[in-house]
Enzyme design. Structure first.
Site, PDB file in Angstrom:
ATOM      1  CB  ALA A 103      -0.919  -0.009   1.219  1.00 60.79           C
ATOM      2  N   GLY A 146      -0.176  -4.946   0.818  1.00 65.17           N
ATOM      3  CA  GLY A 146      -1.370  -4.786  -0.003  1.00 65.17           C
ATOM      4  C   GLY A 146      -1.266  -5.485  -1.340  1.00 65.17           C
ATOM      5  CD  GLU A 149      -3.619  -7.015   2.844  1.00 67.26           C
ATOM      6  OE1 GLU A 149      -3.939  -7.223   4.026  1.00 67.26           O
ATOM      7  OE2 GLU A 149      -3.384  -5.867   2.399  1.00 67.26           O
ATOM      8  CD  GLU A 169       0.784  -5.827   5.800  1.00 66.04           C
ATOM      9  OE1 GLU A 169       0.057  -5.813   4.797  1.00 66.04           O
ATOM     10  OE2 GLU A 169       1.386  -6.872   6.192  1.00 66.04           O
TER      11      GLU A 169
END
Length: 297
Positions: A103, A146, A149, A169
């Site tokens: 992300a 991300g 994901e 993360e």
């Protein structure tokens, strides 16, 4: 005013009025163009095969970091492909160096809890899981945070030998927020998920294949994983699209239902396909030893 449309220019005292018919004539062409041709800033959309849409993440300087504007465009492109009857499958990819390295940390670092909670931050990421057509991820390089994901939300993942998956993360003082802990636990189990999420360790494409995260690892070579994903999409496109979407629906239901409920749901969808022309054509073609001609009806 009910029969004309007024436009106030930069100077408030200058107002230009058009009749409704003149307004329609002047602007309808532009409206049609906007509705059919969308300009994207963070993704590229192409059609490498007549029935296969290719969506490429396009933030190379940021290693395809997933920002909110990028996800808005991604969802828009997915919905457009889903609504297009000429598209049967969608391929999602990044670059050879990075599928998506995570992300956008610069975007997230100063967000406060109240803003994240009120604005449902990252909730729109899961919108792509409601797309009815199959989405195939072609992963090269980094698929971290991300990015991992995002791949997990696709229906099929093909990996280049260079692909690396991870949920790092924890190194940033936080945890996965786009479904990583939940989807991984359902795929690889609690212990392996705990190891990935608690340590932030990256795993190779080969390890991801052994654990069942990816469908398979393709041969080495630049662009090979995208070529293979397009080939899979083309193969899917040759089938009945009603049956393909039904198959995706029942496979996904397996994650939500008990075995008994899942078997009942599968059977009902199976029964329902006997009401389609494609079922008659498919079984008829098999009995007659010829290639079926599906009409997606």
């Amino acid at each position: 005013m009910s029969h004309s449309i007024c436009r106030t220019l930069y100077s408030p005292e200058k107002t230009t009025c058009f009749s409704r018919s003149k307004f329609t004539k002047l602007f309808s062409k532009n409206i049609r163009l906007m509705s059919t041709k969308i300009q994207y800033n963070y993704i590229l959309v192409s059609r490498p095969e007549p029935a296969v849409a290719l969506v490429t993440l396009n933030r190379p300087k940021a290693l395809n970091a997933l920002s909110s504007p990028l996800f808005v465009e991604l969802n828009q492109a997915f919905h457009k492909a889903d609504a297009d009857p000429s598209v049967s499958a969608i391929v999602l990819t990044g670059s050879d160096k990075a599928f998506a390295a995570g992300a956008d940390i610069k975007e997230m670092k100063d967000i406060e809890f109240a803003d994240a909670y009120k604005n449902r931050f990252l909730e729109n990421w899961a919108e792509m899981t409601r797309i009815r057509k199959p989405i195939i991820a072609a992963v090269s390089g980094y698929a971290l945070g991300g990015g991992c994901e995002l791949a997990l939300m696709c229906d099929i993942i093909l990996a280049s030998p260079t692909a690396k998956f991870g949920q790092p993360e924890i190194n940033l003082g936080t945890i996965p927020g786009g479904g990583g802990s939940q989807r991984l636990a359902r795929i690889i189990g609690k212990s392996r998920t705990m190891e990935m999420v608690l340590t932030g360790r990256m795993i190779s494409a080969q390890e991801a294949s052994q654990w069942g995260i990816v469908s398979r690892v393709v041969k080495e070579g630049e662009g090979e994983v995208v070529k293979e994903a397009i080939a899979v999409g083309k193969e899917i496109a040759s089938k009945s699209q009603i049956a393909i979407q039904a198959a995706k629906e029942v496979c996904n239901a397996a994650y939500e239902l008990t075995l008994a409920e899942g078997l009942r749901f599968e059977r009902r969808i199976f029964h329902g396909l006997f009401a389609t022309k494609d079922q008659k054509e498919g079984m008829g073609a098999f009995a007659e030893r010829r290639k079926p001609n599906f009409t997606n009806e």
